[in-house]
Scaffold this motif. Structure first.
Motif: not given
Length: 332
Positions: A82, A98, A131, A151
């Motif tokens: 990550l 994210y 990710v 992740g």
């Protein structure tokens, strides 16, 4: 002069392309002439991408502190890398973006497509977690989506460590990354995982079945990511299962029978691209399940038009629409 109407089952000709993209598309057509995507050409495409890709500065001139992290991978799989970008001057738990990168399921990395996400993060003083999922065809389904979910679990668990608010995680992705983001949202719902605040799905890759009107319209097209390219991407992920009866929704979210209980969604697509029909249908099905979705179909837009020509008027409009949705989500 009268024009003939498409017959039943005939989707008709593809919609016209916005004139602002004509010159850029001609350059793309010359570049790929005689070398359309195939499973065999994936290594070559990866090399071409690596040579041409200019990565963004994840620190943005000191706006972010950047580090790598490793999330425990799925059972029997390696850890998931990550990239964590934390606002340098923000205090207190911050919202999280994210990020799931695009690349047809077979190329790219955590810096790919990150520039727009970092711009949002700077505006909202948000933490970015990007990710680095395993790529197909070497790692077929479920490896990519399971890495994305691993992740996400790490991000929620380690929220305090990275200065993040685990209750304000927005998952975002474009193209293949948009499809994986939608699939990860389904996994989080079904496994009782982190409760996402929203999902931003830009021109998402949702349906492996190759049966939509827009896919048919894009058959043999010289435009980016035509029907044949799309088949290669899905075959890389699914192999011989592509289009068959046993593909789960965590591979192709359009196959989900139930889209209730999902976080609010932003979806957009161009009218002149392969994914148009599946994106519109996905939004319609979210609404039919009582969910919240904001849908934009950009007239004359081709696949990933904002990356193809960032300064085009439509590209600026798309970025403004995505940012405005995030404002309503994060400020509400």
């Amino acid at each position: 002069m009268a024009t003939s109407k498409p017959s039943a089952g005939d989707p008709g000709p593809p919609p016209p392309v916005d004139p602002e993209f004509t010159a850029a598309l001609a350059a793309v057509e010359r570049l790929v002439e005689g070398s359309r995507l195939s499973l065999e050409s994936i290594p070559e495409r990866r090399a071409e991408h690596a040579a041409a890709f200019i990565p963004p500065d994840p620190e943005r001139g000191g706006a972010f502190r950047v580090r790598e992290a490793a999330a425990p991978g799925p059972d029997g799989a390696p850890d998931v890398r990550l990239l964590v970008c934390r606002p340098a001057r923000a205090s207190g738990p911050r919202p999280v973006l994210y990020h799931v990168h695009g690349g047809g399921m077979f190329l790219g990395g955590p810096l790919f497509g990150l520039e727009e996400v970092l711009g949002w993060a700077e505006e909202f003083a948000a933490v970015v977690v990007s990710v680095d999922y395993r790529l197909a065809p070497e790692n077929p389904h479920p490896a990519p989506v399971e890495d994305c979910y691993a992740g996400l679990l790490w991000t929620a668990k380690e929220a305090a460590e990275i200065g993040a608010d685990p209750d304000r995680i927005v998952i975002a992705g474009g193209s293949a990354g948009g499809g994986l983001a939608a699939a990860t949202a389904l996994l989080a719902r079904d496994r009782g995982g982190p409760a996402l605040l929203g999902q931003l799905l830009a021109c998402p890759m949702l349906d492996d079945r190759d049966a939509t009107a827009s896919a048919a319209q894009m058959g043999g097209s010289p435009l980016p990511w035509n029907r044949e390219d799309n088949r290669v991407g899905w075959t890389a992920l699914l192999g011989d299962r592509r289009g068959g009866p046993d593909v789960p929704p965590y591979a192709a979210p359009a196959r989900a029978e139930d889209l209730s209980g999902l976080p609010p969604a932003f979806l957009d697509t161009g009218s002149a691209e392969t994914f148009r029909t599946e994106v519109v249908q996905y939004a319609e099905r979210i609404w039919s399940c009582g969910g919240r979705a904001e849908l934009h179909v950009w007239p004359g837009g081709v696949h990933c038009f904002d990356a193809l020509l960032p300064e085009a008027a439509m590209s600026r409009d798309a970025r403004r629409a995505r940012t405005a949705w995030l404002h309503r989500l994060l400020d509400g």
